[in-house]
Design an enzyme around this catalytic site. Structure first.
Site, PDB file in Angstrom:
ATOM      1  N   THR A  50       0.875  -1.180   0.000  1.00 37.59           N
ATOM      2  CA  THR A  50       0.000   0.000   0.000  1.00 37.59           C
ATOM      3  C   THR A  50       0.910   1.226   0.000  1.00 37.59           C
ATOM      4  O   THR A  50       2.139   1.095  -0.045  1.00 37.59           O
ATOM      5  CB  THR A  50      -0.870   0.043   1.278  1.00 37.59           C
ATOM      6  OG1 THR A  50      -0.001   0.265   2.407  1.00 37.59           O
ATOM      7  CG2 THR A  50      -1.668  -1.243   1.466  1.00 37.59           C
TER       8      THR A  50
ATOM      9  N   ALA B 205       0.908  -6.700   9.138  1.00 42.15           N
ATOM     10  CA  ALA B 205       0.218  -5.956   8.073  1.00 42.15           C
ATOM     11  C   ALA B 205      -1.042  -5.310   8.629  1.00 42.15           C
ATOM     12  O   ALA B 205      -1.857  -5.968   9.283  1.00 42.15           O
ATOM     13  CB  ALA B 205      -0.139  -6.891   6.924  1.00 42.15           C
TER      14      ALA B 205
ATOM     15  N   GLU C 215      -3.634  -1.363   8.255  1.00 43.62           N
ATOM     16  CA  GLU C 215      -3.752   0.082   8.090  1.00 43.62           C
ATOM     17  C   GLU C 215      -3.451   0.646   9.466  1.00 43.62           C
ATOM     18  O   GLU C 215      -4.029   0.194  10.467  1.00 43.62           O
ATOM     19  CB  GLU C 215      -5.172   0.457   7.644  1.00 43.62           C
ATOM     20  CG  GLU C 215      -5.497   0.053   6.215  1.00 43.62           C
ATOM     21  CD  GLU C 215      -4.676   0.813   5.173  1.00 43.62           C
ATOM     22  OE1 GLU C 215      -4.176   1.904   5.489  1.00 43.62           O
ATOM     23  OE2 GLU C 215      -4.526   0.303   4.050  1.00 43.62           O
TER      24      GLU C 215
ATOM     25  N   THR D   5      -1.439  -3.005  19.349  1.00 42.26           N
ATOM     26  CA  THR D   5      -1.099  -1.667  19.836  1.00 42.26           C
ATOM     27  C   THR D   5      -1.687  -1.415  21.228  1.00 42.26           C
ATOM     28  O   THR D   5      -2.710  -2.021  21.584  1.00 42.26           O
ATOM     29  CB  THR D   5      -1.652  -0.617  18.848  1.00 42.26           C
ATOM     30  OG1 THR D   5      -1.662   0.660  19.473  1.00 42.26           O
ATOM     31  CG2 THR D   5      -3.085  -0.919  18.436  1.00 42.26           C
ATOM     32  N   ASP D   6      -1.085  -0.476  21.959  1.00 41.42           N
ATOM     33  CA  ASP D   6      -1.656  -0.091  23.259  1.00 41.42           C
ATOM     34  C   ASP D   6      -2.949   0.701  23.083  1.00 41.42           C
ATOM     35  O   ASP D   6      -3.697   0.887  24.047  1.00 41.42           O
ATOM     36  CB  ASP D   6      -0.640   0.716  24.085  1.00 41.42           C
ATOM     37  CG  ASP D   6      -0.201   2.023  23.426  1.00 41.42           C
ATOM     38  OD1 ASP D   6      -0.581   2.283  22.265  1.00 41.42           O
ATOM     39  OD2 ASP D   6       0.533   2.793  24.082  1.00 41.42           O
ATOM     40  N   GLU D   7      -3.231   1.164  21.853  1.00 42.30           N
ATOM     41  CA  GLU D   7      -4.413   2.018  21.653  1.00 42.30           C
ATOM     42  C   GLU D   7      -5.721   1.256  21.887  1.00 42.30           C
ATOM     43  O   GLU D   7      -6.768   1.862  22.095  1.00 42.30           O
ATOM     44  CB  GLU D   7      -4.379   2.660  20.255  1.00 42.30           C
ATOM     45  CG  GLU D   7      -3.090   3.440  20.065  1.00 42.30           C
ATOM     46  CD  GLU D   7      -3.058   4.387  18.877  1.00 42.30           C
ATOM     47  OE1 GLU D   7      -4.125   4.816  18.410  1.00 42.30           O
ATOM     48  OE2 GLU D   7      -1.940   4.706  18.426  1.00 42.30           O
TER      49      GLU D   7
ATOM     50  N   TYR E 148      -9.320   3.102  13.974  1.00 43.39           N
ATOM     51  CA  TYR E 148      -8.075   2.298  13.945  1.00 43.39           C
ATOM     52  C   TYR E 148      -8.021   1.383  15.165  1.00 43.39           C
ATOM     53  O   TYR E 148      -7.866   0.159  15.031  1.00 43.39           O
ATOM     54  CB  TYR E 148      -6.851   3.223  13.910  1.00 43.39           C
ATOM     55  CG  TYR E 148      -5.551   2.517  14.272  1.00 43.39           C
ATOM     56  CD1 TYR E 148      -5.036   1.501  13.464  1.00 43.39           C
ATOM     57  CD2 TYR E 148      -4.839   2.860  15.433  1.00 43.39           C
ATOM     58  CE1 TYR E 148      -3.861   0.837  13.806  1.00 43.39           C
ATOM     59  CE2 TYR E 148      -3.665   2.209  15.775  1.00 43.39           C
ATOM     60  CZ  TYR E 148      -3.180   1.200  14.961  1.00 43.39           C
ATOM     61  OH  TYR E 148      -2.012   0.548  15.299  1.00 43.39           O
ATOM     62  N   SER E 149      -8.147   1.970  16.369  1.00 43.52           N
ATOM     63  CA  SER E 149      -7.976   1.130  17.563  1.00 43.52           C
ATOM     64  C   SER E 149      -9.123   0.123  17.696  1.00 43.52           C
ATOM     65  O   SER E 149      -8.919  -0.995  18.181  1.00 43.52           O
ATOM     66  CB  SER E 149      -7.810   1.980  18.825  1.00 43.52           C
ATOM     67  OG  SER E 149      -8.850   2.912  18.965  1.00 43.52           O
TER      68      SER E 149
ATOM     69  N   SER F 281     -10.562  -1.369  15.186  1.00 47.21           N
ATOM     70  CA  SER F 281     -10.270  -2.482  14.268  1.00 47.21           C
ATOM     71  C   SER F 281      -9.146  -3.364  14.823  1.00 47.21           C
ATOM     72  O   SER F 281      -9.180  -4.583  14.687  1.00 47.21           O
ATOM     73  CB  SER F 281      -9.921  -1.961  12.863  1.00 47.21           C
ATOM     74  OG  SER F 281      -8.705  -1.250  12.883  1.00 47.21           O
ATOM     75  N   LYS F 282      -8.160  -2.759  15.479  1.00 48.21           N
ATOM     76  CA  LYS F 282      -7.085  -3.569  16.066  1.00 48.21           C
ATOM     77  C   LYS F 282      -7.634  -4.382  17.249  1.00 48.21           C
ATOM     78  O   LYS F 282      -7.279  -5.551  17.425  1.00 48.21           O
ATOM     79  CB  LYS F 282      -5.930  -2.680  16.544  1.00 48.21           C
ATOM     80  CG  LYS F 282      -5.115  -2.031  15.437  1.00 48.21           C
ATOM     81  CD  LYS F 282      -4.362  -3.000  14.548  1.00 48.21           C
ATOM     82  CE  LYS F 282      -3.223  -3.701  15.237  1.00 48.21           C
ATOM     83  NZ  LYS F 282      -2.418  -4.518  14.264  1.00 48.21           N
TER      84      LYS F 282
ATOM     85  N   LEU G 250       3.586  11.581  13.623  1.00 54.88           N
ATOM     86  CA  LEU G 250       4.099  12.828  14.202  1.00 54.88           C
ATOM     87  C   LEU G 250       5.611  13.064  13.981  1.00 54.88           C
ATOM     88  O   LEU G 250       6.009  14.111  13.447  1.00 54.88           O
ATOM     89  CB  LEU G 250       3.798  12.861  15.704  1.00 54.88           C
ATOM     90  CG  LEU G 250       4.278  14.127  16.407  1.00 54.88           C
ATOM     91  CD1 LEU G 250       3.391  15.310  16.093  1.00 54.88           C
ATOM     92  CD2 LEU G 250       4.349  13.929  17.913  1.00 54.88           C
TER      93      LEU G 250
ATOM     94  N   TYR H  14      -2.042  19.339  17.102  1.00 55.43           N
ATOM     95  CA  TYR H  14      -3.478  19.181  17.372  1.00 55.43           C
ATOM     96  C   TYR H  14      -3.823  19.714  18.761  1.00 55.43           C
ATOM     97  O   TYR H  14      -3.124  19.411  19.747  1.00 55.43           O
ATOM     98  CB  TYR H  14      -3.888  17.706  17.303  1.00 55.43           C
ATOM     99  CG  TYR H  14      -3.705  17.039  15.946  1.00 55.43           C
ATOM    100  CD1 TYR H  14      -3.599  17.782  14.763  1.00 55.43           C
ATOM    101  CD2 TYR H  14      -3.655  15.650  15.850  1.00 55.43           C
ATOM    102  CE1 TYR H  14      -3.439  17.155  13.540  1.00 55.43           C
ATOM    103  CE2 TYR H  14      -3.503  15.021  14.620  1.00 55.43           C
ATOM    104  CZ  TYR H  14      -3.390  15.785  13.466  1.00 55.43           C
ATOM    105  OH  TYR H  14      -3.224  15.153  12.254  1.00 55.43           O
TER     106      TYR H  14
ATOM    107  N   ARG I 253      -7.727  16.588  16.777  1.00 54.41           N
ATOM    108  CA  ARG I 253      -8.196  15.347  16.154  1.00 54.41           C
ATOM    109  C   ARG I 253      -9.503  14.915  16.839  1.00 54.41           C
ATOM    110  O   ARG I 253      -9.616  14.998  18.068  1.00 54.41           O
ATOM    111  CB  ARG I 253      -7.116  14.283  16.351  1.00 54.41           C
ATOM    112  CG  ARG I 253      -7.492  12.886  15.942  1.00 54.41           C
ATOM    113  CD  ARG I 253      -6.420  11.880  16.342  1.00 54.41           C
ATOM    114  NE  ARG I 253      -5.311  11.852  15.426  1.00 54.41           N
ATOM    115  CZ  ARG I 253      -4.186  11.154  15.655  1.00 54.41           C
ATOM    116  NH1 ARG I 253      -4.048  10.462  16.765  1.00 54.41           N
ATOM    117  NH2 ARG I 253      -3.222  11.160  14.763  1.00 54.41           N
TER     118      ARG I 253
END
Ligand code: NAD
Ligand code: TYD
Length: 348
Positions: free
Chosen positions: A37, A83, A85, A131-133, A156-157, A159-160, A196, A213, A287
């Site tokens: 991608t 893999a 996004e 991720t920690d998110e 994002y978080s 989906s993870k 960032l 932000y 954001r």
């Protein structure tokens, strides 16, 4: 000989993991599967591309039949799944592609692994990199531990988090041997300049505004990418099946303070006056759903598997800034084409 499938190996963290495994484990065949991608770039691996234990396959993890063929064709014994996004801002604009890749793509890999291994799970491992998110957002106090409940806020978080649940469900339902790690924010070489740190280094070099932000008071916990790759190596080889490990370096920074460190480092390496580029700081609209604070407690990883970060943040940031300054052609390459369109839509 082990056949290890690493997904997302042409991306930021994946390329460091592929390099570490190809160089440190000559007895393993490393198969790097990536659909390339906007975030995937084979330039990231040009130093190891001709090694005899390395193969690149261009494929999409959402293509289940192709995943089945690859698992059978390469006789895969282990997976390290990176893999995805990965950028929160993009997930706000286009949540569907995050659900597709991060949830459906992970599911298709899980199903292919289960079908390949179901007669004999011995010595097999599905390692899911998360991720920690997924844990949500902290207030001023406390840390995320492996027991913290999931509370994702961004597409994002979310989906993870969903993909993590599928990995555990395959363990609990089918006995699939798996391990998950949840890591804090990474920084280092080869990171796409939408995140960032590389974005701001690049903008400072070109005297472009630095879009902070909100008030710049959000807090992130930063880890040098090579230390994440080392942690993945340790967990892949020594992690307890079915377990979760948090990865982080107890290194929290308020965004605005971090940005000032980046400015100081870039200005000094470019021979500019101290603090000269602080004038580029531009406060912009916050954001949506911006998580306030992330902070990882990685005591379990240290106590059980002996992993610790290898360097201090100041050293890591200096190495990172130097790398971007010395690799302008890499930045020019990844910021040509679609990047300009993304940048305009995001920041103007
Ligand atoms: P990245 O965006 O730099 O790289 C992702 C890679 O995945 C790219 O090479 C891309 O081409 C590939 N990819 C995307 N969709 C694909 C698909 N459908 N099929 C095959 N390949 C596909 O991401 P990153 O920052 O290196 O993150 C890697 C992993 O680590 C992700 O799972 C992310 O959630 C996790 N993670 C990242 C961080 C961080 O700070 N960057 C922190 C913790 C965890
Ligand atoms: P980012 O690198 O996108 O990682 P994440 O959102 O996954 O933590 O952002 C890190 C922090 O920097 C986050 O609090 C958002 C903030 N940020 C800005 O202030 N401006 C920017 O242009 C970007 C990309 C991020």
């Amino acid at each position: 000989m082990k056949n290890i499938l690493i997904t997302g190996g042409a991306g930021f963290i994946g390329s460091h993991v592929v390099r570490l495994f190809v160089n440190n484990y000559p007895d393993y065949n490393i198969i790097n599967l990536d659909s390339l991608t906007y975030a995937g770039n084979l330039e990231n691996l040009k130093d190891i591309k001709d090694k005899s234990n390395y193969t690149f396959v261009k494929a999409d993890i959402c293509d289940y039949e192709e995943m089945e063929r690859l698992f059978m064709g390469f006789d895969i014994d282990g997976v390290i799944h990176l893999a995805a996004e990965s950028h929160v801002d993009r997930s706000i604009k286009d949540p569907f592609s995050f659900a597709k890749t991060n949830v459906m793509g992970t599911l298709s890999l899980l199903q292919a692994a289960k079908n390949k291994w179901r007669d004999n799970y011995n010595d097999k491992m599905f390692y899911h990199v998360s991720t920690d998110e997924v844990y949500g957002s902290l207030g001023d106090e406390g840390f995320f531990t492996e027991e913290t409940s999931y509370d994702p806020h961004s597409p994002y978080s979310a989906s993870k988090a969903s993909s993590d649940h599928f990995v555990r469900a395959f363990h609990d339902t089918y006995g699939l041997p798996m391990v998950i790690s949840n890591c804090s924010n990474n920084y280092g070489s080869y990171q796409f300049p939408e995140k960032l740190i590389p974005l701001f280094i690049n903008n400072i070099c070109h005297n472009k505004p630095l879009p902070v932000y909100g008030k710049g008071e959000n807090i992130r916990d930063w880890l040098f990418v090579n230390d994440h790759a080392r942690a993945i190596d340790v967990i892949f080889h020594k992690g307890k099946l079915g377990d979760t490990y948090n990865i982080g370096g107890f290194n929290e920074w308020k965004n605005i303070d971090l940005i000032k460190v980046i400015i100081k480092t870039v200005d000094s390496l470019l021979g500019r006056k101290k603090g000269e580029s602080e004038k580029l700081i531009t406060y912009v609209t916050d954001r949506a759903g911006h998580d306030f604070r992330y902070a990882i407690d990685s005591t379990k990883l240290k106590n059980e598997l002996g992993w610790e970060p290898s360097l201090q943040f100041e050293e890591g940031i200096e190495k990172t800034v130097k790398w971007y300054l010395e690799n302008q052609p890499w930045i020019d390459n990844v910021t040509s084409g679609d990047y300009q369109k993304y940048y305009k839509e995001m920041y103007s």
